[in-house]
Write a protein that holds these residues in place. Structure first.
Motif, PDB file in Angstrom:
ATOM      1  N   UNK A 116     -13.244   2.233  13.458  1.00  0.00           N
ATOM      2  CA  UNK A 116     -13.614   3.471  14.124  1.00  0.00           C
ATOM      3  C   UNK A 116     -14.530   3.041  15.265  1.00  0.00           C
ATOM      4  N   UNK A 117     -14.035   3.115  16.487  1.00  0.00           N
ATOM      5  CA  UNK A 117     -14.742   2.555  17.634  1.00  0.00           C
ATOM      6  C   UNK A 117     -16.150   3.139  17.722  1.00  0.00           C
TER       7      UNK A 117
ATOM      8  N   UNK B  12     -14.051  -2.680  23.065  1.00  0.00           N
ATOM      9  CA  UNK B  12     -14.499  -1.848  21.952  1.00  0.00           C
ATOM     10  C   UNK B  12     -15.335  -2.681  20.992  1.00  0.00           C
ATOM     11  N   UNK B  13     -16.338  -2.041  20.418  1.00  0.00           N
ATOM     12  CA  UNK B  13     -17.241  -2.689  19.475  1.00  0.00           C
ATOM     13  C   UNK B  13     -17.395  -1.779  18.266  1.00  0.00           C
ATOM     14  N   UNK B  14     -17.528  -2.390  17.092  1.00  0.00           N
ATOM     15  CA  UNK B  14     -17.791  -1.616  15.891  1.00  0.00           C
ATOM     16  C   UNK B  14     -17.681  -2.477  14.649  1.00  0.00           C
ATOM     17  N   UNK B  15     -17.800  -1.833  13.512  1.00  0.00           N
ATOM     18  CA  UNK B  15     -17.687  -2.500  12.214  1.00  0.00           C
ATOM     19  C   UNK B  15     -16.424  -1.987  11.531  1.00  0.00           C
ATOM     20  N   UNK B  16     -15.619  -2.910  11.008  1.00  0.00           N
ATOM     21  CA  UNK B  16     -14.378  -2.512  10.365  1.00  0.00           C
ATOM     22  C   UNK B  16     -14.636  -1.953   8.972  1.00  0.00           C
ATOM     23  N   UNK B  17     -13.667  -1.173   8.516  1.00  0.00           N
ATOM     24  CA  UNK B  17     -13.652  -0.624   7.164  1.00  0.00           C
ATOM     25  C   UNK B  17     -12.403  -1.149   6.474  1.00  0.00           C
ATOM     26  N   UNK B  18     -12.507  -1.373   5.184  1.00  0.00           N
ATOM     27  CA  UNK B  18     -11.368  -1.875   4.417  1.00  0.00           C
ATOM     28  C   UNK B  18     -10.684  -0.759   3.632  1.00  0.00           C
ATOM     29  N   UNK B  19     -11.113   0.467   3.834  1.00  0.00           N
ATOM     30  CA  UNK B  19     -10.530   1.628   3.170  1.00  0.00           C
ATOM     31  C   UNK B  19      -9.452   2.223   4.065  1.00  0.00           C
ATOM     32  N   UNK B  20      -8.214   1.798   3.870  1.00  0.00           N
ATOM     33  CA  UNK B  20      -7.089   2.316   4.638  1.00  0.00           C
ATOM     34  C   UNK B  20      -6.155   3.007   3.659  1.00  0.00           C
ATOM     35  N   UNK B  21      -5.887   4.297   3.867  1.00  0.00           N
ATOM     36  CA  UNK B  21      -5.024   5.038   2.939  1.00  0.00           C
ATOM     37  C   UNK B  21      -3.647   4.388   2.788  1.00  0.00           C
ATOM     38  N   UNK B  22      -3.098   4.527   1.604  1.00  0.00           N
ATOM     39  CA  UNK B  22      -1.811   3.931   1.271  1.00  0.00           C
ATOM     40  C   UNK B  22      -0.700   4.384   2.219  1.00  0.00           C
ATOM     41  N   UNK B  23      -0.694   5.650   2.603  1.00  0.00           N
ATOM     42  CA  UNK B  23       0.362   6.136   3.488  1.00  0.00           C
ATOM     43  C   UNK B  23       0.283   5.484   4.864  1.00  0.00           C
TER      44      UNK B  23
END
Length: 151
Positions: free
Chosen positions: A112-113, A73-84
């Motif tokens: 998100x792949x 899998x390839x992609x760019x990570x996001x640092x927005x992860x919901x608290x729950x």
């Protein structure tokens, strides 16, 4: 075939995870902490090198492999992860509470792949599928001289 690749990833959540530090690749074993379809969630210490590498360059690649089957899998990570989801990761991983006093002590990110390759060497001819999850394109990959398909 896409679902088969996602199921393989769910069943083989300990992966090789590649980042970059400057122009040098950095590879380590990582664990997918949660999977929702094509969204993968991870946790790490904010003091680790991997966190700093991701902050500088969010592009990653990961590889799961077992029994002559691999998913890349390839992609760019996001640092927005919901608290729950952060809390769920902490509460559903037996190691994290032993190492950290609360879920808030960890750093979380998601992938998100963007593209995924599924490669199965068990059948003849081998199976290779490439999924571009951004454009929706699905293609066959190169599977060797005897079975390559002209495009």
């Amino acid at each position: 075939m896409l679902q088969k690749a996602l199921d393989f990833l769910r069943d083989h959540n300990e992966i090789a995870f590649a980042t970059c530090e400057g122009n040098l690749p950095k590879l380590r074993i990582f664990q997918i902490m949660k999977q929702e379809g094509t969204m993968l969630y991870f946790a790490t210490s904010p003091n680790k090198a991997v966190w700093k590498e991701l902050q500088t360059n969010p592009n990653v690649e990961l590889l799961a492999y077992a029994d002559k089957v691999s998913v890349r899998c390839v992609g760019a990570v996001s640092f927005e992860v919901p608290d729950d989801i952060q809390q769920w990761i902490y509460n559903h991983n037996e190691v994290l509470p032993r190492l950290y006093t609360s879920y808030e002590k960890l750093a979380y990110f998601s992938l998100n792949i963007g593209e995924m390759d599924f490669f199965d060497l068990r059948p003849t001819p081998p199976v290779m599928k490439h999924f571009d999850l951004i454009t929706g394109d699905i293609g066959d990959g190169y599977v060797g001289e005897k079975y390559s398909q002209k495009k």
